[in-house]
Design a protein around this motif. Structure first.
Motif, mmCIF file in Angstrom:
data_model
loop_
_atom_site.group_PDB
_atom_site.id
_atom_site.type_symbol
_atom_site.label_atom_id
_atom_site.label_comp_id
_atom_site.label_asym_id
_atom_site.label_seq_id
_atom_site.Cartn_x
_atom_site.Cartn_y
_atom_site.Cartn_z
ATOM 1 N N ASP A 1 -7.789 -14.926 1.012
ATOM 2 C CA ASP A 1 -8.282 -15.398 -0.278
ATOM 3 C C ASP A 1 -7.707 -14.576 -1.422
ATOM 4 O O ASP A 1 -7.443 -15.087 -2.498
ATOM 5 N N TRP A 2 -7.551 -13.279 -1.189
ATOM 6 C CA TRP A 2 -6.986 -12.396 -2.202
ATOM 7 C C TRP A 2 -6.020 -11.449 -1.510
ATOM 8 O O TRP A 2 -6.186 -11.124 -0.341
ATOM 9 N N ILE A 3 -5.032 -11.001 -2.261
ATOM 10 C CA ILE A 3 -4.108 -10.018 -1.682
ATOM 11 C C ILE A 3 -3.986 -8.835 -2.639
ATOM 12 O O ILE A 3 -3.805 -9.004 -3.846
ATOM 13 N N TYR A 4 -4.129 -7.652 -2.076
ATOM 14 C CA TYR A 4 -3.903 -6.429 -2.830
ATOM 15 C C TYR A 4 -2.563 -5.867 -2.370
ATOM 16 O O TYR A 4 -2.261 -5.893 -1.177
ATOM 17 N N MET A 5 -1.771 -5.390 -3.298
ATOM 18 C CA MET A 5 -0.444 -4.926 -2.907
ATOM 19 C C MET A 5 -0.236 -3.470 -3.316
ATOM 20 O O MET A 5 -0.316 -3.120 -4.487
ATOM 21 N N GLN A 6 -0.016 -2.637 -2.327
ATOM 22 C CA GLN A 6 0.297 -1.233 -2.578
ATOM 23 C C GLN A 6 1.785 -1.059 -2.273
ATOM 24 O O GLN A 6 2.165 -0.638 -1.194
ATOM 25 N N GLY A 7 2.594 -1.441 -3.234
ATOM 26 C CA GLY A 7 4.037 -1.395 -2.995
ATOM 27 C C GLY A 7 4.741 -0.622 -4.081
ATOM 28 O O GLY A 7 4.146 -0.241 -5.079
ATOM 29 N N PHE A 8 6.030 -0.397 -3.872
ATOM 30 C CA PHE A 8 6.801 0.361 -4.846
ATOM 31 C C PHE A 8 8.252 -0.072 -4.775
ATOM 32 O O PHE A 8 8.716 -0.541 -3.747
ATOM 33 N N GLY A 9 8.925 0.098 -5.881
ATOM 34 C CA GLY A 9 10.356 -0.156 -5.917
ATOM 35 C C GLY A 9 10.675 -1.620 -5.650
ATOM 36 O O GLY A 9 9.951 -2.518 -6.083
#
Lengths: 358, 440
Positions: free
Chosen positions: B229-237
């Motif tokens: 339903d929701w997406i959290y993104m812990q990304g970089f670059g």
């Protein structure tokens, strides 16, 4: 003039077979050891020890490890970074499971774990050679790196996924962790590297080294002469991985003081492979020269402009360093395709006949 | 050849020799090294960050003649976001008596944390690094204000609870976490797991290996199958724009994809495709703030920086300016506490510990409504401050929500437990001996 062997007579076989038959060479080695053990820790500052000498020693050891495999046995490996990682993680696990045992014991013991893994991934080497073997070791690199990230047991379920090094002591003096001075860590790294280099030198000059070189030069001929290929190649993998594993454990415990899996990536493998190639395949001296060239030269280049009073932006310096280092690698490989070690050999040969070359 | 080699060797030797003659820093400046990465794979994010930090400090030098009448000696050390080079930078700057270190990489921060208390140099890892280091009792030398990654993840949960119409509506929902498979990316997992247990939502992890950053199609196929339903993104670059593109490709509702604050670079929005994508933030966007105007006037228009005019006011630039405000506040407080003009790392540690950026104080430095109200105490080196959302409109970021509080009653106990755990795992972790100052 100074460097010649006239008047040095060999009266028995032992002295004729010595690794350093010439007196001047022996004096040179003694002088280098003296400088390394006394002058560098005494006069060097933290930056020299921590940012240059310790990593240089560690990379030299890893380069020796890969050189035993690639230079002496002719088996190309791209898994060096991963084998270093096995050593580091093994040392970390052993250290946390048995904290009572001295850390130096675990650093060296970690090499055996790495050796075992190396043998496992060395198995295909009997059937495949050259580039194909490189691909097989590439599989080791990716598989092991995957393990370092995905098996939480390896990093003790640490939330950050990194391994951290606590304080360990030897005779009451801290030798790892933040409280250990760079001088103690340097001396320990140096001792390990000197002992292991001496051991490697004995290996490659003896029966085992000759077997490896026979396999490298032509494995069918070596087999016909009675050398069993599988044990020989696996032994090369084991010893090579052992060296890399110890280097990896030293990297984390004596230098970084903590690491994430990314440290042991494919880039690390290439880094070490370049050191082997630039230094010279099949030469222990070349391993040190290669490590110095690839690792120390960029650091020097970075500090040239500020020290001659030029104010160049650090990012620009970084780009220039990249270009100069790349250019120098190409230059040296054109001048001497057999690496820096060969250059030194040529220089020695010329010195012996100087000033009357023929 | 030998002659040539000798000459080269001699040249290298000379340089080597001169490199180790310690350069004495001038007595009347405060040395502030900045670890930056204008090169390498993450330079897209690194350049605005480096510029923002540099420009604010340079502006203080130009406008006020430094802090308290003492000029700041700003020096950048290029890390390329590489831990090896970061450690080398640390050793280089260590001897020049820096007042604090800004590592700007979680990997480098992890390396420096144990050294900080030994070398007496405080570390300011602004909203990155080790979440557990928010605990000042265990980590007196480490500061990570204004919010930890755990606060960020809990702000995300609180936001979606608002959107869903209450915390109880989260029950049975499926929430994805797309994260870089490295220590940085894994940071929010423990807090999201704890919240999943409490609120009854299901957490699905989508790790992105660092080597596969640019190749996420299979991952997003899984997303299409799982339909979170929701997406959290812990990304970089490069991971972020790739993920945003892939999400757009599978037709994922873009406003349900929310990135952490480091997934909010202008490049991460990928133009029109990424329209609707949201990212957390705690600093405002744009140039309409007195502090940014001052930077424009004293630094950018005078050409004392590498920043071009259109780069000022971008998301990461402004965040780096806030980072530099914290640096300056730390130094200023240290001067106030000690009465000295030229302060040391030990003084600045006390200064950082008494940071109290109230509304009034922010107004004074021209940053009201620009930066979050930040208060650091001896026990709490973070503040666990509010964050808000910014939304990509296809060309730029716009503020998209009010301030949202992190779920501190969940985050702080977790952080404290993790800090205790860290100290226990690192046998011989030093107990805090540093005295506590009253907040200024």
């Amino acid at each position: 003039m100074l460097y010649r062997e006239a008047g040095q007579f060999k009266t028995n076989y032992a002295s004729d077979l010595a690794v350093f038959p010439i007196l001047q060479d022996r004096m040179g080695i003694a002088a280098i050891l003296l400088v390394a053990f006394v002058a560098v820790p005494y006069f060097g500052n933290d930056f020299l020890l921590q940012a240059i000498m310790i990593p240089f020693l560690i990379f030299s050891l890893a380069t020796i490890g890969l050189n035993l495999l690639t230079g002496y046995t002719g088996l190309l490996s791209l898994g060096t970074g991963a084998f270093m990682g096995v050593g580091a993680y093994a040392c970390y696990k052993l250290e946390t499971l048995f904290p009572g045992v001295n850390i130096i014991v675990w650093i060296v013991t970690a090499g055996f774990a790495s050796a075992a893994v190396g043998v496992l991934f060395g198995l295909p080497s009997l059937r495949i050679k050259g580039f194909y073997l490189a691909i097989a070791t590439l599989a080791a690199q990716f598989f092991l790196q995957w393990c370092f990230v995905r098996i939480p047991w390896l990093f003790n379920y640490n939330t950050s996924g990194a391994i951290e090094v606590g304080t360990h002591t030897l005779f009451g003096i801290p030798i790892t962790g933040p409280n250990a001075t760079s001088t103690t860590r340097y001396l320990i790294a140096l001792s390990i590297v000197v002992v292991m280099t001496w051991f490697a030198s004995n290996l490659v000059h003896g029966r085992i080294g000759r077997m490896w070189m026979a396999v490298r030069d032509m494995d069918i001929a070596a087999e016909l002469m009675g050398i069993r290929l599988l044990p020989t190649k696996l032994l090369a993998f084991a010893v090579s991985s052992f060296y890399c594993g110890v280097a990896g454990a030293m990297l984390v415990f004596l230098w970084y003081g903590g690491a994430e899996a990314d440290v042991f990536s494919i880039n690390q493998s290439f880094f070490i492979l370049f050191m082997v190639i630039v230094g010279g395949l099949g030469s222990l001296l070349g391993s040190f020269l290669g490590a110095a060239f690839i690792f120390i030269l960029p650091i020097f280049l970075r500090y040239v402009p500020p020290h001659v009073g030029m104010s160049i932006f650090p990012a620009t310096v970084e780009h220039i360093t990249f270009m100069i280092t790349g250019g120098l690698i190409i230059f040296f490989l054109i001048v001497e395709p057999h690496g820096l070690a060969r250059l030194w050999q040529t220089a020695k040969q010329k010195l012996r006949v100087w000033p009357f070359p023929y | 050849m030998r002659m040539k080699a000798l000459i080269i060797a001699a040249a290298i030797g000379t340089v080597a020799g001169s490199a180790f003659v310690a350069t004495a820093s001038a007595e009347d400046t405060i040395y502030v090294p900045l670890f930056t990465y204008r090169t390498g794979p993450f330079a897209v994010s690194g350049i605005p960050i480096a510029n923002g930090m540099h420009d604010y400090l340079e502006m203080l030098n130009q406008r006020d003649g430094g802090i308290g009448g003492v000029k700041l000696a700003i020096e950048e050390c290029e890390t390329g976001y590489d831990t090896k080079k970061g450690v080398e930078c640390y050793e280089t700057v260590k001897d020049k008596k820096p007042v604090m270190i800004n590592p700007y990489s979680t990997g480098i921060t992890l390396q420096i944390i144990p050294k900080a208390s030994v070398d007496k140099i405080p570390v300011l890892s602004m909203a990155y690094g080790l979440s557990a280091s928010a605990n000042g009792t265990y980590f007196p030398w480490i500061f990570n204000a204004p919010a930890t990654y755990w606060d960020g993840a809990s702000v995300f949960v609180r936001y979606i609870a608002q959107k869903e119409g209450g915390v109880d509506k989260l029950k049975g929902k499926k929430i994805g976490l797309v994260h870089l498979d490295a220590p940085y990316g894994k940071e929010p997992i423990p807090v999201l797991e704890a919240l999943a247990k409490d609120y009854g939502f299901e957490l699905v992890l989508y790790p992105v290996p660092a080597a596969e950053m640019l190749n996420q199609s299979s991952l997003w196929l899984n997303v299409r199958r799982d339909k979170p339903d929701w997406i959290y993104m812990q990304g970089f670059g490069a991971m972020n724009p790739t993920a945003v593109k892939e999400a757009a490709k599978i037709g994922y509702p873009m406003d349900h994809l929310i990135g952490v604050w480091w997934a909010g670079n202008e490049a991460d929005g990928v133009g029109a495709e990424g329209k609707g994508y949201q990212s957390l933030s705690f600093t405002n966007i744009g140039t309409n703030f007195p502090v940014i105007q001052d930077i424009m006037k004293h630094v950018v228009s005078k050409g004392k920086t590498q920043t071009t005019k259109d780069e000022v006011g971008l998301n990461f630039y402004n965040r780096a300016v806030y980072n530099a405000i914290l640096i300056a506040e730390g130094i200023r407080n240290a001067q106030k506490l000690t009465g000295k003009k030229v302060v040391t790392g030990e003084d600045v540690r006390r200064g950082l510990e008494t940071i109290n950026l109230t509304e009034a104080r922010l107004k004074e430095i021209g940053a009201s409504d620009f930066a979050p109200i930040t208060r650091v105490t001896c026990e709490d080196h973070n503040g666990h401050n509010d964050a808000f959302l910014v939304q990509w409109d296809g060309a730029k970021w716009n503020k998209a929500s009010e301030n949202i509080k992190p779920i501190t009653d969940k985050v702080i106990p977790l952080a404290d437990a993790a800090a205790k755990d860290y100290a226990e795992k690192n046998a011989g972790w030093p107990k805090r001996t540093e005295a506590c100052d009253k907040s200024s």
